[in-house]
Motif scaffolding. Structure first.
Motif, short mmCIF file in Angstrom:
data_model
loop_
_atom_site.label_atom_id
_atom_site.label_comp_id
_atom_site.label_asym_id
_atom_site.label_seq_id
_atom_site.Cartn_x
_atom_site.Cartn_y
_atom_site.Cartn_z
N LEU A 130 -8.31 -16.67 -34.65
CA LEU A 130 -7.03 -16.88 -35.30
C LEU A 130 -5.99 -15.92 -34.75
CD1 LEU A 130 -5.75 -18.47 -37.71
CD2 LEU A 130 -6.42 -16.53 -39.15
N PHE A 131 -4.79 -16.44 -34.48
CA PHE A 131 -3.60 -15.63 -34.20
C PHE A 131 -2.75 -15.60 -35.46
CE2 PHE A 131 -4.25 -17.02 -29.71
CZ PHE A 131 -4.24 -15.77 -29.12
N TYR A 132 -2.00 -14.53 -35.62
CA TYR A 132 -0.99 -14.47 -36.66
C TYR A 132 0.21 -13.76 -36.06
CZ TYR A 132 1.27 -14.17 -41.16
OH TYR A 132 2.17 -14.34 -42.18
N GLU A 133 1.41 -14.30 -36.30
CA GLU A 133 2.60 -13.75 -35.71
C GLU A 133 3.62 -13.37 -36.79
OE1 GLU A 133 3.02 -18.19 -35.89
OE2 GLU A 133 1.46 -16.88 -35.11
N THR A 134 4.38 -12.34 -36.52
CA THR A 134 5.49 -11.97 -37.38
C THR A 134 6.55 -11.28 -36.53
OG1 THR A 134 6.08 -11.06 -39.55
CG2 THR A 134 4.73 -9.68 -38.13
N ALA A 135 7.80 -11.33 -36.98
CA ALA A 135 8.90 -10.74 -36.22
C ALA A 135 10.10 -10.58 -37.14
CB ALA A 135 9.27 -11.65 -35.05
N GLY A 136 10.99 -9.69 -36.77
CA GLY A 136 12.21 -9.51 -37.54
C GLY A 136 12.91 -8.21 -37.20
N GLU A 137 13.91 -7.90 -38.00
CA GLU A 137 14.65 -6.66 -37.84
C GLU A 137 13.93 -5.59 -38.64
OE1 GLU A 137 18.94 -7.16 -38.28
OE2 GLU A 137 18.63 -9.31 -37.95
N ALA A 183 -5.20 -10.90 -41.98
CA ALA A 183 -6.25 -10.76 -43.00
C ALA A 183 -6.19 -11.91 -44.01
CB ALA A 183 -6.13 -9.42 -43.71
N ALA A 184 -4.99 -12.32 -44.40
CA ALA A 184 -4.85 -13.44 -45.34
C ALA A 184 -5.35 -14.74 -44.72
CB ALA A 184 -3.38 -13.58 -45.77
N GLY A 185 -5.04 -14.96 -43.44
CA GLY A 185 -5.53 -16.15 -42.74
C GLY A 185 -7.04 -16.15 -42.60
N GLN A 186 -7.62 -14.99 -42.37
CA GLN A 186 -9.07 -14.89 -42.25
C GLN A 186 -9.75 -15.23 -43.57
OE1 GLN A 186 -9.06 -10.82 -40.76
NE2 GLN A 186 -9.75 -11.53 -38.76
N GLU A 187 -9.14 -14.83 -44.68
CA GLU A 187 -9.71 -15.12 -45.99
C GLU A 187 -9.77 -16.62 -46.28
OE1 GLU A 187 -7.71 -12.90 -49.03
OE2 GLU A 187 -8.09 -10.99 -48.02
N LEU A 188 -8.92 -17.40 -45.64
CA LEU A 188 -8.90 -18.85 -45.85
C LEU A 188 -10.01 -19.58 -45.10
CD1 LEU A 188 -5.06 -19.51 -45.52
CD2 LEU A 188 -6.41 -19.45 -47.63
N PRO A 232 23.25 -3.82 -34.94
CA PRO A 232 22.60 -2.57 -34.51
C PRO A 232 21.33 -2.35 -35.34
CG PRO A 232 24.92 -2.22 -35.09
CD PRO A 232 24.58 -3.61 -35.48
N GLY A 233 20.34 -1.79 -34.73
CA GLY A 233 19.07 -1.54 -35.41
C GLY A 233 17.92 -1.86 -34.48
N ARG A 234 16.77 -2.14 -35.05
CA ARG A 234 15.57 -2.40 -34.26
C ARG A 234 15.11 -3.83 -34.50
NH1 ARG A 234 12.34 -0.08 -30.92
NH2 ARG A 234 13.49 1.86 -31.10
N VAL A 235 14.69 -4.50 -33.44
CA VAL A 235 14.12 -5.84 -33.52
C VAL A 235 12.69 -5.74 -32.98
CG1 VAL A 235 15.04 -6.60 -31.30
CG2 VAL A 235 14.52 -8.28 -33.04
N SER A 236 11.75 -6.36 -33.71
CA SER A 236 10.34 -6.25 -33.35
C SER A 236 9.64 -7.59 -33.50
CB SER A 236 9.64 -5.23 -34.26
OG SER A 236 10.23 -3.96 -34.15
N ALA A 237 8.61 -7.78 -32.68
CA ALA A 237 7.76 -8.97 -32.75
C ALA A 237 6.32 -8.51 -32.53
CB ALA A 237 8.15 -9.99 -31.70
N ALA A 238 5.39 -9.14 -33.25
CA ALA A 238 3.98 -8.77 -33.11
C ALA A 238 3.10 -9.99 -33.25
CB ALA A 238 3.60 -7.72 -34.15
N LEU A 239 1.98 -9.93 -32.55
CA LEU A 239 0.96 -10.96 -32.60
C LEU A 239 -0.37 -10.25 -32.81
CD1 LEU A 239 0.89 -14.10 -32.05
CD2 LEU A 239 0.17 -13.51 -29.75
N ALA A 240 -1.11 -10.65 -33.84
CA ALA A 240 -2.45 -10.10 -34.09
C ALA A 240 -3.44 -11.23 -33.91
CB ALA A 240 -2.54 -9.54 -35.51
N TRP A 241 -4.65 -10.89 -33.49
CA TRP A 241 -5.67 -11.91 -33.32
C TRP A 241 -7.05 -11.33 -33.53
CZ3 TRP A 241 -3.10 -9.64 -29.35
CH2 TRP A 241 -3.83 -9.12 -28.30
N SER A 242 -7.94 -12.23 -33.89
CA SER A 242 -9.35 -11.88 -34.03
C SER A 242 -10.16 -13.14 -33.79
CB SER A 242 -9.63 -11.33 -35.43
OG SER A 242 -10.98 -10.95 -35.53
#
Length: 159
Positions: free
Chosen positions: A94-101, A116-121, A75-85
């Motif tokens: 660049l895309f960056y993905e993260t997901a979890g409870e 932001a961390a990927g962009q710095e690279l 029980p709880g919340r499950v989330s997934a997100a994709l950011a891009w620039s």
């Protein structure tokens, strides 16, 4: 250059795979074989957030994707997100993905920090980031999956 479509879905089912398949159906990509790639957007590509994919070709073909995916049976919340620039001059992005409870705010904060961390690279200029996020409350006794995918172009024959 082809279009990269950002799609998303969330669903519950009796098993982890059933909930994943149902989430892919909400996103419109349940009939394809997904091939994951890392997160670089080719120069000249257009990225569109569409929610549900249009017809991308015959069932059983291969789709190239960047995927954020989380599944839980708790029980709880499950989330997934994709950011891009992307570079404002039509260069790569660049895309960056993260997901979890986690809740919506936490997954959005994490995906923005990762991007932001990927962009710095990279020695590229980037436009303002965009985020697509899917989140669903998970019920006890059922599996729940949230997905956000960047789908590269149309499907291709797998054989």
């Amino acid at each position: 250059m082809s279009t990269i479509r950002v799609v998303w879905g969330a669903a519950s089912g009796p098993t982890a795979m059933a909930s994943y398949d149902a989430a892919l159906a909400e996103a419109g990509v349940e009939n394809y074989n997904l091939v994951s790639v890392s997160s670089v957007i080719p120069a000249g590509a257009a990225v569109e957030a569409v929610g549900t994919a249009p017809d991308l070709g015959p069932a059983g073909e291969r789709l190239t994707v960047v995927e954020a995916r989380a599944t839980t049976a708790e029980p709880g919340r499950v989330s997934a997100a994709l950011a891009w620039s992307q570079s404002p001059d039509g260069g790569p992005g660049l895309f960056y993905e993260t997901a979890g409870e986690m809740d919506r705010e936490d997954v959005e904060r994490r995906v923005r920090e990762g991007l932001a961390a990927g962009q710095e690279l990279r020695d590229w200029s980037f436009a303002e980031p965009r985020v697509a996020l899917e989140s669903r409350q998970a019920d006890s006794g059922r599996h729940t999956t949230a997905v956000v995918l960047a789908v590269y172009g149309e499907s291709k024959p797998i054989l």
